[in-house]
Every structure is written in structure tokens, then in C-alpha cells.
Write an enzyme that holds these catalytic residues in place. Structure first.
Site, short mmCIF file in Angstrom:
data_model
loop_
_atom_site.label_atom_id
_atom_site.label_comp_id
_atom_site.label_asym_id
_atom_site.label_seq_id
_atom_site.Cartn_x
_atom_site.Cartn_y
_atom_site.Cartn_z
N GLY A 1 48.65 40.29 44.40
CA GLY A 1 49.36 41.48 43.35
C GLY A 1 50.68 40.14 43.39
N PHE B 1 52.01 37.31 43.12
CA PHE B 1 51.82 36.62 42.09
C PHE B 1 51.93 37.10 40.24
CE2 PHE B 1 50.47 33.61 39.17
CZ PHE B 1 50.73 32.36 38.98
N GLN C 1 54.68 29.16 50.97
CA GLN C 1 55.69 28.69 49.31
C GLN C 1 56.48 27.64 49.14
OE1 GLN C 1 55.44 29.58 46.40
NE2 GLN C 1 53.70 31.92 46.77
N GLY D 1 52.04 29.24 44.73
CA GLY D 1 53.60 28.25 44.31
C GLY D 1 53.67 26.92 43.18
N ASP E 1 40.70 28.53 42.70
CA ASP E 1 40.31 29.33 41.79
C ASP E 1 41.07 28.85 40.42
OD1 ASP E 1 43.13 30.84 43.19
OD2 ASP E 1 42.52 31.81 41.48
N CYS F 1 22.64 25.06 33.36
CA CYS F 1 23.47 26.48 33.18
C CYS F 1 21.90 27.34 32.17
CB CYS F 1 24.02 26.43 32.27
SG CYS F 1 25.14 26.05 31.01
N1 PRF Z 1 51.11 33.31 45.32
C1 PRF Z 1 50.12 34.54 45.33
N2 PRF Z 1 48.94 34.09 43.35
C2 PRF Z 1 48.75 32.99 43.48
C3 PRF Z 1 49.61 31.60 43.62
C4 PRF Z 1 51.08 32.01 44.51
O1 PRF Z 1 52.03 31.64 44.48
C5 PRF Z 1 50.11 30.85 42.29
C6 PRF Z 1 50.07 29.57 42.21
N3 PRF Z 1 49.17 28.55 41.39
C7 PRF Z 1 48.64 31.11 42.04
N4 PRF Z 1 48.44 32.63 41.85
N5 PRF Z 1 49.49 35.32 45.67
ZN ZN Z 2 25.20 23.95 30.12
#
Ligand code: PRF
Ligand code: ZN
Length: 378
Positions: free
Chosen positions: A92, A94, A195, A222, A272, A312
Site C-alpha cells: 500500500g 507505493f 530504498q 524505488g 512484476d 496462447c
Molecule cells: N515500493 C512498493 N511497491 C512498489 C514500489 C516501491 O518502491 C515500486 C517502485 N518501482 C513499484 N511497486 N511498496
Molecule cells: Zn500468443
């Protein structure tokens, strides 16, 4: 949790992680389903078919819509979505920084307004852990602050120190929650988040500090927030060696196929990104020859699948011309087929990466893959 490095090829790691929800073969790309659903009308049955290993959801989104208490009452997010494989929930932190309206960061946590109806919410490390515990995800992420890319060194230093104090509070609260009898997943894992912006010394010092806190895994956060690709690769070069070798490393929110190929080469296990699903909804599809924009008129009579030989659900049954027509007609099926193809492309690339590392030919694989996709990495 058991994490075992099977083999290394240079700094690239081929590893296996065993969780209460099954095994994860890494390097892995987690498929992003923010609110407990992959955008583009993709079901958990679809995820099984396209080879998804880990689904990723967001603490903040599920808290403000439907609510984690209700999901706990239902038996947790796994039962709610009918997905029995690993789920990772982002903390949560970010999302609060990227989405929410007016916010105030204090030592205790963050005060902000909901992006849905503007109502006041407070979230700190304990709240984030309680929400993730209610969801019962396999892996919970620590509550961190991702400083803006233009922040001063001084701001970053203070922010990172607070993120470390928040991490200690996350760990204490997670241990307490995992010891309670009515917790959904009492073996919930906690990953800490590194970070430090693009400031080498802060990154390395923070990595060494959190390494001592003995977490189940470590994320590099980050990054991909406005810095150049070279800066991101450099930060990985100096930071990943400061994290434990025998724990999984997760690069949050990254990235393009090229970014993933480079980060794997620097020891990253977990990824991700919204690119494959977001691009899919816009008719942008990945192939080994680069990205295609299916809105382009040149595909109007193209009877080939998006990619020849792709297994796919889109490529098995439909032509570029038909998918282009669906997209132009704004039919949901068009977005859905493109999203399925793109996620399949990413999942398949990760499988190729794992095979290449196992066979100690990662450098050749990476070079060939990059050359094929040249100039169209996004
Ligand atoms: N912190 C969190 N989720 C994230 C990020 C982060 O720094 C980033 C940065 N690319 C993506 N998702 N908690
Ligand atoms: Zn395909």
C-alpha cells in the site's frame, strides 16, 4: 519457506521457493491483478492456462474497495479469487504515494484521502500488516516510502531511515499476527524493501541494514520511477551484492522485457509490471520481433496469429485481422486476447530464462532475445 539456489550462470540465479501455496520457480514474473483480478477480463482459470505462477494484488485497493475484513470473513483472498497458488500483496505504501490525494507523512504512518471517494484514511506499518494478514497472501510486502525521483539526497536519507524503522514495526506486527489462532495464513512471509533513490551509498547502506533483519526476502523498490535504465542497472549492480545470497530478490514494478533480461543478469528473482496487461488493453502486443500495434491498418487482412508458433489462447485460434477488428469495435474480447497473449509472452520468456540459466547459456540467450526485439522494448 524454503529457498534454494539451484544454479547460477554469472550473477543470474535459477532458484526454487517452496511456500504453503506451492512452489515458485525463479526467475519469475508475477501477473498483476491489483484488485484481485487481472485487468482485461482475465480469470484465474486463464492464469492457470497461461502458466502464471504468482498473482500480485494490492493492499490499498482491496482495503478501500470491498475491504479486507470481508475478504477475511470469506476465508481469505485465495478462496475469494479461487486461486490456490502463491499470491504476493504489495503493502500500500507505493499506491498511497502514487494514487491518493493530499497526504501527510508522519513517523506513525501516512494520512491521505481515498482515490475513490476522498474519505480520510490512515495507513502505517501495523495497518498494512493487518490488512495483508486479513487477505492471507503468501508474501506480504513491508510498508515503505518510495521517495519521488526528484527528491534531494537529504530527503532520501531521512525517508530511508524512516522506512527502516517502519520495517522493524512491520516485522514485529507480522510475528504477532502469525501467532494468532484465527489468522488466515499463519505462515505469511514478509519481504523487506530497499530504498535510496539513485544514491549509491544510501542504497548500499540500507541494503546492509535490512539484511541484518532476517526477512524472508528482499525487494529493491524505488526504481523505474523516472531514472534512466543505466541508472537503474547501476543501482542493481551495487545493491544486490549487499543483500543475502540465500534469499529471494524482487525488483518491484519492472519492467520491459529488456529490463527483466538485464536485471536477471544482476541476480534478481522476482518481477512484476503492468506493461503486458496495460499494453494489451491498448492493442500493443509483444513478439520476438518486437512490439506490434494491432490498430495499424497493415493488419486489416493479416491472417497470421499475433506470433507464429505461440501457444496462447489468442494465437491458437485467432488472426491479427480479427483481433484488430475487435479492438476497433471496442469489444472486450479484443483487449482480453491481447492481454492473454502478452502475459503468456512474459511467462514464456521467464521459462526460457530459467532454462538458459540452467544450461549455462544465459549470456547468449539474452543477446539473441534482445537483438530480436531490438528498438521496441516497451
Ligand atoms: N515500493 C512498493 N511497491 C512498489 C514500489 C516501491 O518502491 C515500486 C517502485 N518501482 C513499484 N511497486 N511498496
Ligand atoms: Zn500468443
Amino acid at each position: 519457506m524454503k529457498y534454494q539456489v539451484i544454479t547460477k550462470d554469472g550473477r543470474a540465479k535459477r532458484a526454487r521457493m517452496e511456500t504453503v501455496h506451492g512452489t515458485v520457480e525463479t526467475p519469475v514474473f508475477m501477473n498483476v491483478g491489483t484488485v484481485g483480478a487481472i485487468k482485461g477480463a482475465v480469470s484465474t482459470d486463464d492464469l492457470r492456462e497461461i502458466g502464471t505462477q504468482v498473482e500480485l494484488s494490492n493492499t490499498y485497493h482491496l482495503h478501500v474497495r470491498t475491504g479486507d475484513k470481508l475478504i477475511k470473513e470469506f476465508g481469505g483472498l485465495h478462496r475469494f479469487m479461487n486461486w490456490d497458488r502463491p499470491i504476493l500483496t504489495d503493502s500500500g505504501g507505493f499506491q498511497v504515494f502514487s494514487l491518493a490525494g493530499l497526504r501527510k507523512i508522519k513517523e506513525e504512518g501516512v494520512y491521505f484521502n481515498s482515490h475513490i471517494d476522498g474519505h480520510k484514511i490512515f495507513m502505517g506499518p501495523e495497518e498494512s500488516m493487518r490488512i495483508q494478514s486479513n487477505l492471507g497472501s503468501t508474501i506480504a510486502m513491508a510498508f515503505d516510502e518510495c521517495p519521488p525521483s526528484h527528491a534531494s539526497d537529504d530527503y532520501i536519507r531521512h525517508s530511508v531511515e524512516r522506512t527502516t524503522r517502519w520495517l522493524a514495526r512491520c516485522k514485529t506486527e507480522m510475528e504477532r499476527l502469525n501467532s494468532l489462532p484465527d489468522t488466515v495464513n499463519r505462515e505469511q512471509l514478509l519481504f523487506g524493501i530497499n530504498q535510496g533513490g539513485v544514491v549509491e551509498e544510501i542504497r548500499m547502506e540500507h541494503a546492509r541494514t535490512i539484511r541484518e533483519m532476517d526477512l524472508d526476502g528482499y525487494a529493491v523498490g524505488g526504481l523505474a520511477v523516472g531514472e534512466s535504465h543505466e541508472e537503474m542497472y547501476h543501482i542493481l549492480d551495487v545493491t544486490v551484492p549487499c543483500l543475502p545470497e540465500d534469499k529471494p530478490v524482487y525488483l518491484m514494478g519492472v519492467g520491459t522485457p529488456a529490463n527483466i533480461l538485464e536485471a536477471v543478469d544482476r541476480g534478481v528473482d522476482f518481477f512484476d509490471c503492468v506493461y503486458p496487461s496495460r499494453n494489451g488493453r491498448h492493442g500493443h502486443v509483444y513478439t520476438n520481433q518486437g512490439k506490434l500495434n494491432l490498430f495499424n491498418q497493415k493488419y486489416e487482412l493479416d491472417s497470421r496469429p499475433i506470433e507464429e508458433g505461440c501457444g496462447c489462447p489468442a494465437c491458437r485460434s485467432y488472426s491479427r485481422a480479427y483481433i484488430r477488428h475487435l479492438l476497433k469495435a471496442k469489444e472486450m474480447l479484443g483487449m482480453r486476447l491481447c492481454t492473454l497473449h502478452n502475459l503468456y509472452f512474459y511467462n514464456t520468456m521467464m521459462k526460457e530464462i530459467r532454462d538458459a540459466i540452467e544450461e549455462h547459456r544465459y549470456a547468449e540467450y539474452k543477446a539473441a532475445k534482445l537483438a530480436g526485439m531490438e528498438g521496441s522494448s516497451r
